[in-house]
Scaffold this motif. Structure first.
Motif, PDB file in Angstrom:
ATOM      1  N   LYS A 179       0.811  -1.011   0.039  1.00 20.83           N
ATOM      2  CA  LYS A 179       0.126   0.011   0.052  1.00 20.83           C
ATOM      3  C   LYS A 179       1.008   1.330   0.018  1.00 20.83           C
ATOM      4  N   ALA A 180       0.798   2.022  -0.890  1.00 19.10           N
ATOM      5  CA  ALA A 180       1.670   3.200  -1.069  1.00 19.10           C
ATOM      6  C   ALA A 180       0.968   4.374  -0.419  1.00 19.10           C
ATOM      7  N   ALA A 181       1.735   5.124   0.248  1.00 22.66           N
ATOM      8  CA  ALA A 181       1.131   6.210   1.123  1.00 22.66           C
ATOM      9  C   ALA A 181       0.875   7.384   0.080  1.00 22.66           C
ATOM     10  N   LYS A 182       0.283   8.350   0.795  1.00 24.45           N
ATOM     11  CA  LYS A 182      -0.421   9.353   0.153  1.00 24.45           C
ATOM     12  C   LYS A 182      -0.712  10.596   1.187  1.00 24.45           C
ATOM     13  N   PRO A 183      -0.314  11.772   0.744  1.00 25.65           N
ATOM     14  CA  PRO A 183      -0.430  12.967   1.835  1.00 25.65           C
ATOM     15  C   PRO A 183      -1.629  13.052   2.476  1.00 25.65           C
ATOM     16  N   SER A 184      -2.795  12.472   1.904  1.00 29.58           N
ATOM     17  CA  SER A 184      -4.015  12.477   2.753  1.00 29.58           C
ATOM     18  C   SER A 184      -4.272  11.614   3.914  1.00 29.58           C
ATOM     19  N   ASP A 185      -3.140  10.736   3.995  1.00 23.96           N
ATOM     20  CA  ASP A 185      -2.953   9.685   4.855  1.00 23.96           C
ATOM     21  C   ASP A 185      -2.516  10.549   6.400  1.00 23.96           C
ATOM     22  N   GLY A 206       6.282   3.991  -0.998  1.00 27.48           N
ATOM     23  CA  GLY A 206       5.740   4.450  -2.489  1.00 27.48           C
ATOM     24  C   GLY A 206       6.335   5.476  -2.841  1.00 27.48           C
ATOM     25  N   PRO A 207       5.921   5.503  -4.382  1.00 25.30           N
ATOM     26  CA  PRO A 207       6.633   6.966  -5.217  1.00 25.30           C
ATOM     27  C   PRO A 207       6.092   8.196  -4.518  1.00 25.30           C
ATOM     28  N   SER A 208       5.226   8.241  -3.760  1.00 27.69           N
ATOM     29  CA  SER A 208       4.896   9.543  -3.465  1.00 27.69           C
ATOM     30  C   SER A 208       5.435  10.120  -2.003  1.00 27.69           C
TER      31      SER A 208
END
Length: 262
Positions: A179-185, A206-208
């Motif tokens: 599971k790739a992280a994202k800023p909204s996490d 992840g790439p983000s």
């Protein structure tokens, strides 16, 4: 609301991790000499500290105090004052007793310790944190979710976790299932930051990764970057090295700060 002015975040590099190998990236540093050389390159690129994993002769994750002592000596031979934090990560291999033995025998200056992993054998929790306190080992608690946060609060309330053992790292995203992280996490976490008496750090899979870390820096968090969590650029291409990832993050932070302050 994110604050717009903060001191520069501390950047800790995690160049190796416990799971990846040369098949994942040919420049993943596995040997002690590779770890030393990569740490020197990362320090030159702007890293402030090392999150250290070591491997055994077969390249498998290790908590062997002798391997750790050798690696620490090699890094400090090149960078005498560079801060080093060891991991006690089990990686599905080591139990809590073995993690305790590593802390007891190595007596590191700093260690990351997973709340979730210690809770596998909660009867040893007081010994884990007591050993660190007795040996002067600075503790950073690894938190994967809010359940870990609740467990940390409970141990703090009972005195199992000492008052000065207040630093945490929130891990966003995960290895498996991937599971790739994202800023909204960050949305479910940032309200906790003012409640924490210690330093808060963020790492992201992840790439983000850099987008997440730049967003976290706006809330005053320190940052961990490196191949342990991510071997890709934001374009999805395989990154050249840990050092280039550190340099790219530093550049992104400068760009973001200039944009916020204009």
């Amino acid at each position: 609301m994110a604050l717009e002015r903060h001191p520069p975040p501390l950047i800790m590099v995690a160049p190796t991790g416990a799971r990846k190998g040369k098949g994942d990236h040919p420049r993943l540093p596995l040997s002690i000499q590779e770890i030393r050389d990569e740490t020197v390159a990362c320090a030159s690129a702007g890293a402030d500290a090392l999150h250290l994993h070591v491997r055994d002769q077969s390249g498998r994750h290790s908590l062997d105090p002798g391997r750790y002592k050798e690696a620490i000596a090699e890094v400090h031979g090149a960078l005498p004052d560079f801060p080093i934090q060891i991991t006690t990560e089990s990686a599905g291999v080591f139990d809590v007793e073995q993690q305790l033995a590593c802390l007891r025998d190595l007596r590191p200056k700093a260690a990351s310790i997973s709340i979730r992993e210690v809770a596998r054998d909660a009867a040893l929790a007081a010994r884990i944190y007591g050993t660190c306190s007795d040996n002067g080992t600075s503790v950073q608690h690894i938190l994967y979710d809010l359940d870990d946060w609740t467990q940390l609060l409970a141990w703090q309330e009972k005195g199992v976790v000492k008052a000065d053992q207040a630093d945490v790292i929130f891990v966003l995203g995960r290895y498996g299932p991937p599971k790739a992280a994202k800023p909204s996490d960050l949305d479910s976490l940032t309200h906790l930051f003012p409640q924490l008496p210690g330093r808060v750090m963020i790492c992201a899979f992840g790439p983000s990764e850099h987008d997440v870390l730049c967003a976290a820096s706006a809330y005053g968090a320190d940052l961990r970057v490196g191949f342990e969590n991510n071997i890709y650029t934001e374009d999805g291409e395989r990154a050249e090295s840990n050092a280039t990832n550190v340099a790219a993050l530093k550049a992104a932070l400068v760009f973001r700060t200039q944009g916020l302050l204009q």
